[in-house]
Write a protein that holds these residues in place. Sequence first.
Motif, mmCIF file in Angstrom:
data_model
loop_
_atom_site.group_PDB
_atom_site.id
_atom_site.type_symbol
_atom_site.label_atom_id
_atom_site.label_comp_id
_atom_site.label_asym_id
_atom_site.label_seq_id
_atom_site.Cartn_x
_atom_site.Cartn_y
_atom_site.Cartn_z
ATOM 1 N N UNK A 112 0.834 -1.200 0.000
ATOM 2 C CA UNK A 112 0.000 0.000 0.000
ATOM 3 C C UNK A 112 0.874 1.256 0.000
ATOM 4 N N UNK A 113 0.459 2.254 -0.769
ATOM 5 C CA UNK A 113 1.146 3.540 -0.753
ATOM 6 C C UNK A 113 0.872 4.214 0.578
ATOM 7 N N UNK A 114 1.939 4.664 1.238
ATOM 8 C CA UNK A 114 1.805 5.356 2.515
ATOM 9 C C UNK A 114 1.635 6.855 2.304
ATOM 10 N N UNK A 115 2.507 7.437 1.488
ATOM 11 C CA UNK A 115 2.441 8.868 1.191
ATOM 12 C C UNK A 115 3.489 9.211 0.144
ATOM 13 N N UNK A 116 3.358 10.421 -0.409
ATOM 14 C CA UNK A 116 4.359 10.973 -1.321
ATOM 15 C C UNK A 116 5.131 12.055 -0.565
ATOM 16 N N UNK A 117 6.433 11.956 -0.651
ATOM 17 C CA UNK A 117 7.321 12.910 0.011
ATOM 18 C C UNK A 117 7.245 14.276 -0.672
ATOM 19 N N UNK A 118 7.427 15.314 0.115
ATOM 20 C CA UNK A 118 7.441 16.680 -0.376
ATOM 21 C C UNK A 118 8.642 17.369 0.263
ATOM 22 N N UNK A 119 9.003 18.526 -0.222
ATOM 23 C CA UNK A 119 10.126 19.248 0.364
ATOM 24 C C UNK A 119 10.762 20.182 -0.641
ATOM 25 N N UNK A 120 11.998 20.546 -0.354
ATOM 26 C CA UNK A 120 12.720 21.483 -1.198
ATOM 27 C C UNK A 120 13.922 20.787 -1.823
ATOM 28 N N UNK A 121 14.019 20.833 -3.160
ATOM 29 C CA UNK A 121 15.155 20.249 -3.856
ATOM 30 C C UNK A 121 16.404 21.073 -3.591
ATOM 31 N N UNK A 122 17.520 20.371 -3.356
ATOM 32 C CA UNK A 122 18.775 21.044 -3.062
ATOM 33 C C UNK A 122 19.945 20.158 -3.475
ATOM 34 N N UNK A 123 21.060 20.770 -3.729
ATOM 35 C CA UNK A 123 22.291 20.001 -3.979
ATOM 36 C C UNK A 123 23.009 19.718 -2.665
ATOM 37 N N UNK A 124 22.541 20.346 -1.594
ATOM 38 C CA UNK A 124 23.139 20.169 -0.272
ATOM 39 C C UNK A 124 22.458 19.032 0.478
ATOM 40 N N UNK A 125 23.248 18.123 1.007
ATOM 41 C CA UNK A 125 22.730 17.064 1.877
ATOM 42 C C UNK A 125 22.471 17.681 3.249
ATOM 43 N N UNK A 126 21.349 17.329 3.860
ATOM 44 C CA UNK A 126 21.040 17.798 5.207
ATOM 45 C C UNK A 126 20.667 16.597 6.074
#
Length: 148
Positions: free
Chosen positions: A43-57
């Motif tokens: 089952x699909x739980x959710x789709x991730x959202x956020x801000x695209x970046x070249x920096x790993x956080x």
Amino acid sequence: MRIYPDHLPMVADEPSAEAFKVIDVDDQRGQGILVLRAFQRGEILFRMNGQLTKQMTLHSLQVGPELHLDDPWFAGKTLHSCDPNSELEVETLLFTAVRDILPGELLTMDYDHTEDVLFRAFECHCGGPSCRGYVGGRKVSVPAASNK
């Protein structure tokens, strides 16, 4: 009620407050995601959202070579397990249940499946039967002292 902040565009299959809650787990693991309803394997739980970046956080997940999706609000709080209950499909940003998940469980994923190198490697104490003892990303060798 929306989990993600209003400044992010809404995406299909966003996580809902009826299914998940971000909680303080403990001093060692910090925050995690408590599952509030049952999910079946596949089952699909959710789709991730956020801000695209070249920096790993600390809260980003790798979605391509040198490309990360920073999500300090929700998906970035998914805890690690060597025997996880979910996985991320990086092309679609969908989290899917890899086994049945019961209410009251913490949402987990295997960080080594998505990350080349972790923002911060750590000794794993997940307690799973497949626990590797160390998590650093798929391109990181396990230190000899951490082998189980």
